[in-house]
Motif scaffolding. Structure first.
Motif, PDB file in Angstrom:
ATOM      1  N   ARG A 175     -19.810  35.899 -31.644  1.00 41.69           N
ATOM      2  CA  ARG A 175     -18.429  35.897 -30.898  1.00 41.69           C
ATOM      3  C   ARG A 175     -18.066  35.071 -32.645  1.00 41.69           C
ATOM      4  N   PRO A 235     -10.832  43.620 -28.378  1.00 43.67           N
ATOM      5  CA  PRO A 235     -11.682  43.621 -27.239  1.00 43.67           C
ATOM      6  C   PRO A 235     -12.652  44.508 -26.799  1.00 43.67           C
ATOM      7  N   SER A 236     -12.286  45.236 -26.729  1.00 42.50           N
ATOM      8  CA  SER A 236     -13.809  46.418 -26.785  1.00 42.50           C
ATOM      9  C   SER A 236     -15.058  46.160 -28.194  1.00 42.50           C
ATOM     10  N   ARG A 244     -22.647  43.404 -25.577  1.00 42.06           N
ATOM     11  CA  ARG A 244     -24.051  43.935 -24.959  1.00 42.06           C
ATOM     12  C   ARG A 244     -24.918  44.018 -25.479  1.00 42.06           C
ATOM     13  N   GLU A 246     -16.938  42.785 -26.616  1.00 41.64           N
ATOM     14  CA  GLU A 246     -17.200  42.762 -25.485  1.00 41.64           C
ATOM     15  C   GLU A 246     -18.517  44.619 -25.652  1.00 41.64           C
TER      16      GLU A 246
END
Length: 69
Positions: free
Chosen positions: A4, A15-16, A23, A19
């Motif tokens: 981050r 945001p995607s 992952r 994410e």
């Protein structure tokens, strides 16, 4: 989490995208790694993404390897 912080340093991200980075980072990090090693992983993920690698499996595979210079 290093991913981050590194992502924030890279610029404005959706945001995607964060994410996806999270992952991929979770798949690549290992217990007991130094903060420097985790920073290097985060940097590789972002660099590969910025180079156009957007497929998650491909991003994992390429980010396992050191960046070419």
């Amino acid at each position: 989490m290093p991913i981050r912080r590194k992502a924030t340093e890279a610029g404005v991200l959706q945001p995607s995208e964060l994410e996806l980075f999270g992952r991929v980072f979770e798949q690549l990090k290992r217990d007991g790694q130094s903060p420097e090693a985790r920073d290097a992983i985060a940097s590789r993920i972002i660099a590969n993404y910025m180079a156009g690698v957007v497929d998650e499996a491909e991003l994992v595979s390429l980010s396992r390897q050191p960046l070419g210079r």
